[in-house]
Write an enzyme that holds these catalytic residues in place. Structure first.
Site, PDB file in Angstrom:
ATOM      1  N   ASP A   1       0.846  -1.225  -0.093  1.00 48.32           N
ATOM      2  CA  ASP A   1       0.191   0.158  -0.016  1.00 48.32           C
ATOM      3  C   ASP A   1       0.739   1.231  -0.141  1.00 48.32           C
ATOM      4  OD1 ASP A   1      -1.686   2.185   0.999  1.00 48.32           O
ATOM      5  OD2 ASP A   1      -3.210   0.761   1.270  1.00 48.32           O
ATOM      6  N   ILE A   2       0.608   2.239  -1.058  1.00 48.54           N
ATOM      7  CA  ILE A   2       1.274   3.363  -1.123  1.00 48.54           C
ATOM      8  C   ILE A   2       1.219   4.488   0.232  1.00 48.54           C
ATOM      9  CG2 ILE A   2      -0.107   4.912  -2.348  1.00 48.54           C
ATOM     10  CD1 ILE A   2       3.394   3.864  -3.312  1.00 48.54           C
TER      11      ILE A   2
ATOM     12  N   GLU B   1     -12.450   3.631  -1.044  1.00 47.48           N
ATOM     13  CA  GLU B   1     -11.550   4.580  -1.962  1.00 47.48           C
ATOM     14  C   GLU B   1     -11.327   3.887  -3.505  1.00 47.48           C
ATOM     15  OE1 GLU B   1      -7.937   5.731  -0.067  1.00 47.48           O
ATOM     16  OE2 GLU B   1      -6.872   5.824  -2.066  1.00 47.48           O
TER      17      GLU B   1
ATOM     18  N   HIS C   1     -10.356  -5.747  -2.707  1.00 47.81           N
ATOM     19  CA  HIS C   1      -8.828  -5.863  -2.025  1.00 47.81           C
ATOM     20  C   HIS C   1      -8.880  -6.150  -0.495  1.00 47.81           C
ATOM     21  CE1 HIS C   1      -9.631  -1.614  -2.174  1.00 47.81           C
ATOM     22  NE2 HIS C   1      -9.051  -1.546  -1.086  1.00 47.81           N
TER      23      HIS C   1
ATOM     24  N   HIS D   1      -6.493  -5.637   2.837  1.00 53.56           N
ATOM     25  CA  HIS D   1      -5.378  -4.789   3.360  1.00 53.56           C
ATOM     26  C   HIS D   1      -5.068  -6.096   4.569  1.00 53.56           C
ATOM     27  CE1 HIS D   1      -6.356  -0.628   2.667  1.00 53.56           C
ATOM     28  NE2 HIS D   1      -7.608  -1.206   2.539  1.00 53.56           N
TER      29      HIS D   1
HETATM   30  P1  AMP Z   1      -9.853   1.471   0.364  1.00 52.17           P
HETATM   31  O1  AMP Z   1     -10.339   1.298  -1.016  1.00 52.17           O
HETATM   32  O2  AMP Z   1     -10.640   2.226   1.480  1.00 52.17           O
HETATM   33  O3  AMP Z   1      -9.667   0.010   0.809  1.00 52.17           O
HETATM   34  O4  AMP Z   1      -8.397   2.326   0.177  1.00 52.17           O
HETATM   35  C1  AMP Z   1      -7.639   1.869  -0.989  1.00 52.17           C
HETATM   36  C2  AMP Z   1      -6.090   1.533  -0.545  1.00 52.17           C
HETATM   37  O5  AMP Z   1      -5.310   1.545  -1.596  1.00 52.17           O
HETATM   38  C3  AMP Z   1      -5.506   2.720   0.290  1.00 52.17           C
HETATM   39  O6  AMP Z   1      -5.111   2.367   1.453  1.00 52.17           O
HETATM   40  C4  AMP Z   1      -4.482   3.359  -0.520  1.00 52.17           C
HETATM   41  O7  AMP Z   1      -3.544   3.958   0.174  1.00 52.17           O
HETATM   42  C5  AMP Z   1      -4.229   2.268  -1.672  1.00 52.17           C
HETATM   43  N1  AMP Z   1      -3.728   3.004  -2.782  1.00 52.17           N
HETATM   44  C6  AMP Z   1      -4.453   3.751  -3.577  1.00 52.17           C
HETATM   45  N2  AMP Z   1      -3.614   3.764  -5.000  1.00 52.17           N
HETATM   46  C7  AMP Z   1      -2.542   2.837  -4.678  1.00 52.17           C
HETATM   47  C8  AMP Z   1      -1.305   2.761  -5.398  1.00 52.17           C
HETATM   48  N3  AMP Z   1      -1.276   3.197  -6.691  1.00 52.17           N
HETATM   49  N4  AMP Z   1      -0.564   1.680  -5.095  1.00 52.17           N
HETATM   50  C9  AMP Z   1      -0.504   1.247  -3.663  1.00 52.17           C
HETATM   51  N5  AMP Z   1      -1.502   1.625  -3.005  1.00 52.17           N
HETATM   52  C10 AMP Z   1      -2.571   2.326  -3.289  1.00 52.17           C
END
Ligand code: AMP
Length: 130
Positions: A29-30, A88, A93, A95
């Site tokens: 995760d970035i 988001e 996905h 975590h």
């Molecule tokens: P959520 O959809 O609420 O589970 O959050 C999406 C997650 O994806 C967040 O923790 C972001 O930091 C992560 N994220 C978004 N874009 C990227 C990326 N390009 N590379 C890695 N992680 C990402």
């Protein structure tokens, strides 16, 4: 428009890759809550994780298990916590977050900053053990 995780799958957008097979991909995760915070995704496009068919859903969690065991060997922590939000990015996905207390997996916390070199180092270390 393709969601950002589809762009990571097709290589249009880079990621710090942990592991991959034909069906699933794991990458850091970035905006991590902890060192080694990893996302595990299916390559097939599905937004809501509970819309996945049973076989893909089981496969995703079994793939995540392998990754979690590798993270635990690299990152000092009590356990690897698991969380599914998807608020988001509209692509299913999981975590995986190294935790020592419930506070460590509080998504309202300020995220940790790592340099590209630090991200790459931890990704390589975990990847070698998957
Ligand atoms: P959520 O959809 O609420 O589970 O959050 C999406 C997650 O994806 C967040 O923790 C972001 O930091 C992560 N994220 C978004 N874009 C990227 C990326 N390009 N590379 C890695 N992680 C990402």
């Amino acid at each position: 428009m393709a969601n950002i995780f589809l762009k990571i799958i097709d290589g249009t957008i880079p990621c710090y890759k942990i592991a991959e097979n034909d069906d699933y991909l794991a990458f850091l995760d970035i905006n991590p809550l902890a060192e080694g915070h990893t996302l595990v995704i299916p390559k097939n496009e599905t937004d809501y994780i509970f819309d996945m068919n049973d076989e893909s859903f089981k496969g995703l969690f079994l793939f995540a298990k392998k990754v979690a065991l590798a993270i635990k060997k690299v990152v000092p922590c009590k356990k690897i916590g698991i969380s599914v939000l998807g608020l988001e990015v509209p692509h299913a996905h999981i975590h995986l977050v190294p935790i020592n207390s419930v506070y460590d997996i509080d998504f309202k916390r300020e995220k940790i900053k790592f340099t590209p070199e630090e991200f790459q180092k931890i990704a390589s270390e975990i990847s070698a053990l998957v």
